[in-house]
Every structure is written in structure tokens, then in C-alpha cells.
Design a protein around this motif. Structure first.
Motif, short mmCIF file in Angstrom:
data_model
loop_
_atom_site.label_atom_id
_atom_site.label_comp_id
_atom_site.label_asym_id
_atom_site.label_seq_id
_atom_site.Cartn_x
_atom_site.Cartn_y
_atom_site.Cartn_z
N UNK A 38 0.79 -1.22 0.00
CA UNK A 38 0.00 0.00 0.00
C UNK A 38 0.82 1.27 0.00
N UNK A 39 2.14 1.18 0.03
CA UNK A 39 2.97 2.37 -0.11
C UNK A 39 3.73 2.79 1.13
N UNK A 40 3.61 2.06 2.24
CA UNK A 40 4.41 2.37 3.43
C UNK A 40 5.73 1.61 3.32
N UNK A 41 6.78 2.31 2.88
CA UNK A 41 8.03 1.64 2.54
C UNK A 41 8.83 1.17 3.75
N UNK A 42 8.55 1.72 4.92
CA UNK A 42 9.25 1.31 6.15
C UNK A 42 8.19 1.03 7.21
N UNK A 43 8.09 -0.22 7.63
CA UNK A 43 7.05 -0.63 8.58
C UNK A 43 7.70 -1.47 9.66
N UNK A 44 7.31 -1.25 10.91
CA UNK A 44 7.73 -2.16 11.97
C UNK A 44 6.60 -2.32 12.97
N UNK A 45 6.65 -3.42 13.71
CA UNK A 45 5.67 -3.65 14.77
C UNK A 45 6.33 -4.43 15.90
N UNK A 46 6.05 -4.03 17.12
CA UNK A 46 6.42 -4.79 18.31
C UNK A 46 5.13 -5.31 18.92
N UNK A 47 5.00 -6.62 19.07
CA UNK A 47 3.73 -7.13 19.57
C UNK A 47 3.83 -8.56 20.05
N UNK A 48 2.73 -9.04 20.61
CA UNK A 48 2.63 -10.38 21.17
C UNK A 48 2.25 -11.40 20.09
N UNK A 49 2.83 -12.59 20.22
CA UNK A 49 2.47 -13.73 19.38
C UNK A 49 2.13 -14.89 20.31
N UNK A 50 1.38 -15.85 19.77
CA UNK A 50 0.93 -16.98 20.59
C UNK A 50 1.03 -18.26 19.75
N UNK A 51 1.76 -19.24 20.26
CA UNK A 51 1.92 -20.50 19.54
C UNK A 51 1.64 -21.66 20.49
N UNK A 52 0.78 -22.54 20.03
CA UNK A 52 0.33 -23.66 20.85
C UNK A 52 1.31 -24.83 20.71
N UNK A 53 2.49 -24.63 21.27
CA UNK A 53 3.58 -25.58 21.08
C UNK A 53 4.27 -25.86 22.40
N UNK A 54 5.36 -26.59 22.33
CA UNK A 54 6.06 -27.02 23.52
C UNK A 54 6.72 -25.87 24.27
N UNK A 55 7.03 -26.14 25.54
CA UNK A 55 7.69 -25.19 26.42
C UNK A 55 9.07 -25.74 26.76
N UNK A 56 10.10 -24.91 26.55
CA UNK A 56 11.44 -25.32 26.95
C UNK A 56 12.24 -24.09 27.36
N UNK A 58 13.92 -21.96 25.76
CA UNK A 58 13.87 -20.79 24.89
C UNK A 58 12.51 -20.56 24.26
N UNK A 59 11.49 -21.34 24.65
CA UNK A 59 10.16 -21.21 24.07
C UNK A 59 9.10 -21.07 25.15
N UNK A 60 8.21 -20.11 24.95
CA UNK A 60 7.04 -19.90 25.80
C UNK A 60 5.85 -19.68 24.87
N UNK A 61 4.65 -20.20 25.22
CA UNK A 61 3.51 -20.05 24.30
C UNK A 61 3.16 -18.61 23.96
N UNK A 62 3.37 -17.68 24.88
CA UNK A 62 3.16 -16.26 24.63
C UNK A 62 4.52 -15.58 24.61
N UNK A 63 4.82 -14.83 23.57
CA UNK A 63 6.13 -14.19 23.47
C UNK A 63 6.01 -12.90 22.67
N UNK A 64 7.08 -12.13 22.65
CA UNK A 64 7.07 -10.81 22.01
C UNK A 64 8.09 -10.77 20.88
N UNK A 65 7.68 -10.18 19.76
CA UNK A 65 8.60 -10.02 18.64
C UNK A 65 8.62 -8.57 18.17
#
Length: 248
Positions: A38-56, A58-65
Motif C-alpha cells: 500500500x505504499x508504506x516503505x518502512x514498517x515495523x511492529x512490536x507485539x505479542x504472538x501466541x503459539x500452541x507448542x512445547x515449552x522449553x 527458549x520457548x514460551x507459548x506467549x512471546x514478544x517479537x
């Protein structure tokens, strides 16, 4: 409505008013790229993600990217950006580049253990990278990089695939994997493919695990050490406490 942008198992939920199944998002990726269209040549986002996967460690079901997308850039520009930051950080030279045709688990076993100092694992096979653009000179590979520091993946980035025909083919391959039982394979996102038909300029995309970065900066070995409310298994069932009697 579609859990896209990563190979991961989503959490499934339901919206009562819309009367439809929805997903907690596993990655923001497909939406910022539509903004680049749509024409926004520089875009960033900091936000939460959620993955229904294993916990170890370095992994948590809720995390930030943190994800960013740069029009008219590619994965070489993204690696140069890291190299430049590395010189400013400690005066050292470029990060080591490691190419491999090995599949993900073999990479984890043989290569990640060697990445103590910052290193890029680059040029992943197309089968492992359905959203990355094909390599300009090496058939079967993509222009993708993963940054590893202290044996942990910190960043994932690539030259974005911007050909709608090839993207549909990649999604079709993922759909076959899903039908064969791979519940982490990506789903077809027709809205995203339609956006690519309008034209995504050459774009470099970059994603960083904020929690992993916090682990590095605080010398933590367990992701739970940098999360305020990590996912934990409940304690073993305990017999209910006996109620107290007033005046006893």
C-alpha cells in the motif's frame, strides 16, 4: 481469520458475535507486507504472538517479537545492517556466514552449537522457507538468514517473496503437508496473495525475538527468567484445606 506468517500451531478460539472460528496470531508478517504494498516503505511492529507448542528453555507459548520490513532492500542489506551495528557494539568485523542445505533438525544439531559468537545461518532450502524469495544464483535455496548468538536463534530475516504465482504454489505445497498431518504447515491466505498481485516491491523483512534478546542481555539461560508470567505447569493436586470455624 487465518493463522499465517509462520510454521507454527495456533491457539484456536471462537468469536460469538461473528459466529466463526478465529486464531490467536502466530506472527504479524503477512499484514505489514500488505502495508508495504500500500505504499508504506518502512514498517515495523512490536507485539505479542501466541503459539500452541512445547515449552522449553527458549520457548514460551506467549512471546514478544519486533518485525520490520524495508522496501527496496534484500537479505544482504539486512546482514549489512547487523554488521554495521556489530562494529558500533564491540569494534569487531562482520558476522560469520554459514551456508547449509541441511534440514532444520540437522542444522540444530550440527551448526547451532557452533554459533556462540554472532553468526548467520543463511540460504535455507525453499521447502523450509515458504515466504522467502528464491536465491538469485542457487536453485532450490532461498535468500534467508537466521542470526544465532550464544547458540540461540535471535533473528530470522529474508528477501521477501513477491511473486504471487510462486507464493500460491508455495502455499499449495504447505496445504499438502497440512493434509498429510503437519499441523504447523502454513494455510493459504488468499487476501495476501491478492495483495501481491497489486505489487510488492523488492523488500527485506526482519524479525527479532524480544524475549530471546532479553535473555542474551541479562545472561539468562531460561526464558522464564525474563518473563513476568511465564506458562507453568500447575502444581500437583493438593487436598482442599479444611475450613476454619469462627471462634475455634
Amino acid at each position: 481469520m487465518i493463522a499465517g506468517g509462520a510454521a507454527a500451531r495456533p491457539f484456536v478460539t471462537y468469536h460469538n458475535d461473528l459466529n466463526m472460528k478465529l486464531f490467536m496470531r502466530i506472527a504479524p508478517e503477512l499484514y505489514p507486507k500488505q502495508l508495504v504494498v500500500g505504499g508504506l516503505d518502512r514498517v515495523y511492529e512490536i507485539g505479542k504472538q501466541f503459539r500452541n507448542e512445547g515449552i522449553d528453555l527458549t520457548h514460551n507459548p506467549e512471546f514478544t517479537t519486533c518485525e520490520l520490513y524495508m522496501a527496496y532492500a534484500d537479505y544482504n542489506d539486512l546482514m549489512t545492517m547487523h554488521d554495521r551495528g556489530n562494529v558500533e557494539w564491540d569494534g569487531q568485523g562482520n558476522y560469520r556466514r554459514v551456508q547449509t542445505r541441511l534440514l532444520d533438525k540437522l542444522v540444530g544439531h550440527f551448526l547451532e552449537e557452533t554459533c556462540v559468537n554472532p553468526a548467520f545461518i543463511i540460504n535455507h532450502p525453499e521447502i523450509m522457507s515458504p515466504l522467502a524469495k528464491w536465491h538469485r544464483s542457487k536453485p532450490g535455496l532461498t535468500e534467508r538468514l537466521e542470526l544465532f548468538i550464544n547458540k540461540h536463534e535471535v533473528c530470522n530475516a529474508y528477501t521477501e517473496l513477491n511473486d504471487p504465482v510462486v507464493q500460491r504454489q508455495r502455499f499449495a505445497g504447505q496445504l499438502k503437508d497440512r493434509q498429510s498431518g503437519d499441523d504447523e504447515a502454513m494455510a493459504l491466505d488468499e487476501t495476501f496473495c491478492t495483495a501481491l498481485e497489486y505489487g510488492l516491491p523488492p523488500t527485506g523483512g526482519w524479525g527479532l525475538g524480544v524475549d530471546r534478546l532479553c535473555m542474551l542481555l541479562t545472561d539468562s539461560q531460561n526464558i522464564k527468567e525474563v518473563l513476568l508470567f511465564p506458562a507453568m505447569k500447575p502444581q500437583d493436586d493438593q487436598p482442599p484445606a479444611k475450613p476454619t470455624t469462627a471462634g475455634a
